[in-house]
Design a protein around this motif. Structure first.
Motif, PDB file in Angstrom:
ATOM      1  N   UNK A  96      -7.728  -3.845  -4.706  1.00 14.92           N
ATOM      2  CA  UNK A  96      -9.109  -3.697  -5.161  1.00 14.92           C
ATOM      3  C   UNK A  96      -9.402  -2.290  -5.668  1.00 14.92           C
ATOM      4  N   UNK A  97      -8.934  -1.282  -4.951  1.00 15.74           N
ATOM      5  CA  UNK A  97      -9.238   0.095  -5.346  1.00 15.74           C
ATOM      6  C   UNK A  97      -8.567   0.501  -6.656  1.00 15.74           C
ATOM      7  N   UNK A  98      -7.577  -0.284  -7.107  1.00 13.49           N
ATOM      8  CA  UNK A  98      -6.893   0.023  -8.359  1.00 13.49           C
ATOM      9  C   UNK A  98      -7.628  -0.540  -9.581  1.00 13.49           C
ATOM     10  N   UNK A  99      -8.629  -1.375  -9.326  1.00 13.66           N
ATOM     11  CA  UNK A  99      -9.404  -1.992 -10.399  1.00 13.66           C
ATOM     12  C   UNK A  99     -10.520  -1.028 -10.802  1.00 13.66           C
ATOM     13  N   UNK A 100     -10.794  -0.978 -12.100  1.00 20.95           N
ATOM     14  CA  UNK A 100     -11.891  -0.111 -12.570  1.00 20.95           C
ATOM     15  C   UNK A 100     -13.177  -0.468 -11.838  1.00 20.95           C
ATOM     16  N   UNK A 101     -13.988   0.558 -11.577  1.00 14.64           N
ATOM     17  CA  UNK A 101     -15.210   0.369 -10.787  1.00 14.64           C
ATOM     18  C   UNK A 101     -16.144  -0.685 -11.381  1.00 14.64           C
TER      19      UNK A 101
END
Length: 116
Positions: A96-101
């Motif tokens: 999840x944290x690797x996906x753009x905000x």
């Protein structure tokens, strides 16, 4: 404390170890190597098949960069999620944290819509 209760606590703590290990992207083999155990020994800890000594739990906590209390959080609220559900959740958390905000918000909206 009866052995049934002790064994359920062992399984719970082991499940939390597995959860933390997977969320960090470590394999059981990698954790075993770091703490000087065999992979089967780590897997037995994670399933509650073997009890974890206080010293070993402390060592695992240090390796997984977690306070020892982490492994007991939620113990009084019931069993941890089922393994398949847990694995999917941990995989989602890992990536999840690797996906753009801006896309993270969309993912949250989709999940919110799908739960109904």
């Amino acid at each position: 404390m009866g052995s049934q209760q002790a064994s359920s606590i062992d399984a719970y703590v082991g499940g939390r170890i597995r959860e933390r290990r997977v969320s960090l992207g470590l394999s059981a083999r990698e954790l075993a190597k770091i703490i000087g155990l065999t992979t089967p020994a780590v897997l037995k800890y994670e399933t509650g098949g073997n009890r974890i000594s206080v010293r070993r739990l402390y060592e695992i906590a240090q390796t997984l960069n977690s306070p020892v209390e982490y492994f007991f959080e939620g113990l009084d609220t019931g069993p941890p999620p089922a393994p398949t559900h847990e694995r999917r959740l941990l995989e989602l958390m890992r990536y999840f944290h690797e996906v753009e905000e801006k896309h993270q918000a969309v993912i949250v909206d989709i999940v919110r819509l799908l739960r109904r």
